[in-house]
Design an enzyme around this catalytic site. Structure first.
Site, PDB file in Angstrom:
ATOM      1  N   ASP A 133      -3.456  -7.187  -7.714  1.00  0.00           N
ATOM      2  CA  ASP A 133      -4.840  -7.524  -8.049  1.00  0.00           C
ATOM      3  C   ASP A 133      -5.062  -7.210  -9.529  1.00  0.00           C
ATOM      4  OD1 ASP A 133      -6.131  -8.148  -5.273  1.00  0.00           O
ATOM      5  OD2 ASP A 133      -4.885  -6.385  -4.977  1.00  0.00           O
TER       6      ASP A 133
ATOM      7  N   HIS B 238       0.834  -1.203   0.000  1.00  0.00           N
ATOM      8  CA  HIS B 238       0.000   0.000   0.000  1.00  0.00           C
ATOM      9  C   HIS B 238       0.872   1.258   0.000  1.00  0.00           C
ATOM     10  CE1 HIS B 238      -2.775  -2.866   2.296  1.00  0.00           C
ATOM     11  NE2 HIS B 238      -3.532  -2.509   1.289  1.00  0.00           N
TER      12      HIS B 238
HETATM   13  P1  AMP Z   1      -6.468  -3.755  -0.446  1.00  0.00           P
HETATM   14  O1  AMP Z   1      -6.351  -2.925   0.793  1.00  0.00           O
HETATM   15  O2  AMP Z   1      -6.050  -5.170  -0.292  1.00  0.00           O
HETATM   16  O3  AMP Z   1      -7.819  -3.592  -1.124  1.00  0.00           O
HETATM   17  O4  AMP Z   1      -5.421  -3.147  -1.461  1.00  0.00           O
HETATM   18  C1  AMP Z   1      -5.448  -1.768  -1.792  1.00  0.00           C
HETATM   19  C2  AMP Z   1      -4.586  -1.557  -3.001  1.00  0.00           C
HETATM   20  O5  AMP Z   1      -3.244  -1.940  -2.699  1.00  0.00           O
HETATM   21  C3  AMP Z   1      -5.032  -2.381  -4.209  1.00  0.00           C
HETATM   22  O6  AMP Z   1      -4.929  -1.584  -5.382  1.00  0.00           O
HETATM   23  C4  AMP Z   1      -4.052  -3.510  -4.210  1.00  0.00           C
HETATM   24  O7  AMP Z   1      -3.841  -4.056  -5.503  1.00  0.00           O
HETATM   25  C5  AMP Z   1      -2.801  -2.833  -3.703  1.00  0.00           C
HETATM   26  N1  AMP Z   1      -1.872  -3.817  -3.173  1.00  0.00           N
HETATM   27  C6  AMP Z   1      -2.146  -4.799  -2.270  1.00  0.00           C
HETATM   28  N2  AMP Z   1      -1.056  -5.577  -2.058  1.00  0.00           N
HETATM   29  C7  AMP Z   1      -0.072  -5.083  -2.854  1.00  0.00           C
HETATM   30  C8  AMP Z   1       1.282  -5.451  -3.092  1.00  0.00           C
HETATM   31  N3  AMP Z   1       1.848  -6.487  -2.480  1.00  0.00           N
HETATM   32  N4  AMP Z   1       1.984  -4.718  -3.979  1.00  0.00           N
HETATM   33  C9  AMP Z   1       1.419  -3.662  -4.610  1.00  0.00           C
HETATM   34  N5  AMP Z   1       0.151  -3.267  -4.426  1.00  0.00           N
HETATM   35  C10 AMP Z   1      -0.587  -3.960  -3.562  1.00  0.00           C
END
Ligand code: AMP
Length: 271
Positions: free
Chosen positions: A141, A28
């Protein structure tokens, strides 16, 4: 939120939005860094969006730590944190859902019915609330990226979709808020995803282009780990999520935890 955004806009400041569900990690924070570098103002939203979870998924136990998230974001120099209430986003009388056809249907779409409708609806609402110039999503994602790109184009949302490479642990595991669910043996088993992707990239570099043979290779590698139950592994086009293509995408279950990962096999695997 909209009032603050409009004031920034009137002052000629560009706005970057980073949508998250909180429980922030270095993945994030990479999105935040990129947003910081490209915009005058950065807004991070934290919203565990109930409508993107299926009835038997982990909405109830999804990790939440707003205090820690606030501290991390303050240190990172974020201008505003937008934490809407569920009842403000979805009052009982609300009944509209945004459905993106095509790319939202295979793979994650069929494994998680309603998931991308929930994602597309909340992203549309967050864009309406913040009116960002750019919004930041993680390659982690990959199908979500494709759905959001389609959504932004089809509904003329006027938001530039920016994609940030997947941030990984030293052993290759993609960072995810859900990794905290993994027990010690499961955490070890989870390295099989990045191992399979690395092997797929090596086969592709050696000249293998047949998506079915690449798929068999990925499945064999994932299947070699006894704690892992494979949901799907495919090699698809990154915009349509149909064959043929070079994007390897996979979903597995390890115990009660569902993990996804992906890599464009045409590129060397650096994780
Ligand atoms: P989430 O809180 O899981 O919905 O993720 C929020 C954003 O962070 C989304 O756009 C995810 O694709 C991105 N994200 C989550 N994990 C990673 C990671 N390991 N590397 C890069 N972006 C990430």
């Amino acid at each position: 939120m909209l009032e603050a955004s409009r004031q920034w806009r009137v002052a000629g400041r560009s706005i970057g939005l980073v949508p998250t569900m909180g429980a922030l990690h270095a993945g994030h924070m990479r999105l935040v860094e990129m947003a910081r570098a490209e915009n005058d103002v950065v807004v991070v939203s934290i919203f565990v969006n109930p409508i993107q979870f299926g009835p038997n998924e982990d909405l109830g136990r999804y990790p939440r730590d707003l205090k820690r998230d606030d501290e991390l974001l303050a240190k990172a120099g974020v201008d505003a944190i937008f934490v809407p209430e569920v009842r403000a986003m979805y009052p009982p009388e609300s009944s509209t859902r945004v459905h993106v056809g095509g790319v939202s249907e295979p793979l994650e779409g069929s494994a998680r019915p309603g998931h991308f409708e929930g994602v597309a609806t909340v992203v549309t609402k967050l864009f309406a609330a913040v009116e960002p110039d750019r919004a930041y999503f993680g390659q982690k994602d990959a199908q979500q990226v494709a759905v959001v790109r389609r959504l932004a184009l089809d509904l003329d949302l006027g938001v530039e979709i920016r994609v940030v490479p997947t941030v990984r642990e030293a052993d290759g595991l993609a960072l995810s808020s859900r990794n905290v669910y993994l027990g010690t043996a499961e955490r070890e088993a989870a390295t099989i995803l990045s191992k399979a992707l690395r092997e797929g990239a090596a086969a592709y570099a050696a000249g293998e282009r047949d998506p079915d043979r690449l798929r068999v290779l990925l499945l064999a590698r994932l299947g070699s780990e006894p704690l892992v139950e494979v949901e799907y592994a495919e090699v698809v086009d990154p915009a349509t999520f149909r064959k043929p293509g070079s994007l390897a995408v996979m979903a597995v279950r390890i115990g009660k935890t569902r993990l996804i990962d992906n890599h464009d096999l045409a590129l060397p695997f650096l994780g």
